[in-house]
Motif scaffolding. Structure first.
Motif, PDB file in Angstrom:
ATOM      1  N   LEU A 111       0.833  -1.205   0.000  1.00 43.17           N
ATOM      2  CA  LEU A 111       0.000   0.000   0.000  1.00 43.17           C
ATOM      3  C   LEU A 111       0.872   1.261   0.000  1.00 43.17           C
ATOM      4  N   ARG A 112       0.426   2.220  -0.799  1.00 45.85           N
ATOM      5  CA  ARG A 112       1.079   3.523  -0.792  1.00 45.85           C
ATOM      6  C   ARG A 112      -0.030   4.568  -0.747  1.00 45.85           C
ATOM      7  N   VAL A 113       0.049   5.459   0.214  1.00 50.34           N
ATOM      8  CA  VAL A 113      -0.957   6.510   0.364  1.00 50.34           C
ATOM      9  C   VAL A 113      -0.278   7.860   0.213  1.00 50.34           C
ATOM     10  N   THR A 114      -0.932   8.746  -0.510  1.00 50.65           N
ATOM     11  CA  THR A 114      -0.463  10.118  -0.610  1.00 50.65           C
ATOM     12  C   THR A 114      -1.543  11.058  -0.090  1.00 50.65           C
ATOM     13  N   LEU A 115      -1.115  12.207   0.358  1.00 45.04           N
ATOM     14  CA  LEU A 115      -2.046  13.210   0.872  1.00 45.04           C
ATOM     15  C   LEU A 115      -1.633  14.577   0.367  1.00 45.04           C
ATOM     16  N   ASP A 116      -2.566  15.286  -0.219  1.00 43.97           N
ATOM     17  CA  ASP A 116      -2.336  16.654  -0.684  1.00 43.97           C
ATOM     18  C   ASP A 116      -3.358  17.543   0.022  1.00 43.97           C
TER      19      ASP A 116
END
Lengths: 112, 116
Positions: free
Chosen positions: A61-66
């Protein structure tokens, strides 16, 4: 009301491919979480990313947040048939940190 | 280590009846939250219990009430059932120190309520 909205609503891919799901939210947040739900049963916490983090990894899993765009993405790499489930983003709205507000979810189907 | 347990698994009621759902939190957790999940939707927050008191409540009518016992287990009661109350009811537990920060929740498998 739904704080987050996932996109797409449904996603169908072949085993081994990557799956990307997106989430948009409306208010400022302290953190954003992703949950998984199999066949309408209980939700399982996958990963939490804090507002001061931009990217986080956990296994496949890879999560990004902007936070400037009020959006997040969840990437599942090398998907497996067992990844078939609904995926929800959830946020504790500022001022109501004791509850989580969930989006409407993305239904992921991984074909063998 | 037992996780969050809910009972019953399924329940069928008729309009106007009352229902009680039960939840035991994960060992070491003292805070219980209840969520309603309609078909095809995300869970919606009903309320949260801590120290046997309702600490926060979502946008649900007074027909929805709850209770928390000294052993931290909890009940959700719904009176005067409506067809629209048909849903999956999920219980989630957490510990005091994290609940105020919106940290992760541990969910039970839910109770599927059908109102006919």
């Amino acid at each position: 009301s739904q704080q987050g909205e996932e996109d797409p609503q449904a996603l169908s891919i072949q085993e081994g491919e990557n799956a990307t799901m997106n989430c948009s939210y409306k208010t400022s947040i302290n953190n954003l979480q992703w949950y998984r739900q199999n066949s309408g049963r209980g939700l399982v916490h996958l990963i939490l990313i804090r507002s001061n983090e931009r990217e986080k990894h956990s296994g496949r899993l890879r999560v990004t947040l902007d936070t400037s765009k009020k959006s997040s993405s969840l990437l599942i790499t090398a998907s497996r048939a067992a990844d078939t489930a609904s995926y929800f983003c959830a946020t504790p709205p500022t001022g109501s940190a004791r509850q989580l507000t969930f989006g409407s979810g993305t239904q992921l189907t991984v074909l063998p | 280590d037992a996780g969050v347990t809910q009972s019953p698994t399924h329940l069928i009621k008729t309009r106007g009846q009352q229902v009680t759902l039960r939840c035991s939190p994960k060992s070491g957790h003292d805070t219980v939250s209840w969520y309603q999940q309609a078909l095809g939707q995300g869970p919606q927050f009903i309320f949260q219990y801590y120290e046997e008191e309702e600490r926060q409540r979502g946008n649900f009518p007074d027909r929805f009430s709850g209770h928390q016992f000294p052993n931290y287990s909890s009940e959700l009661n719904v009176n005067a059932l409506l067809l629209g109350d048909s849903a999956l009811y999920l219980c989630a537990s957490s510990s005091t120190g994290t609940s105020s920060l919106g940290e992760k929740l541990f969910f039970g498998s839910g109770t599927q309520l059908s109102v006919l």
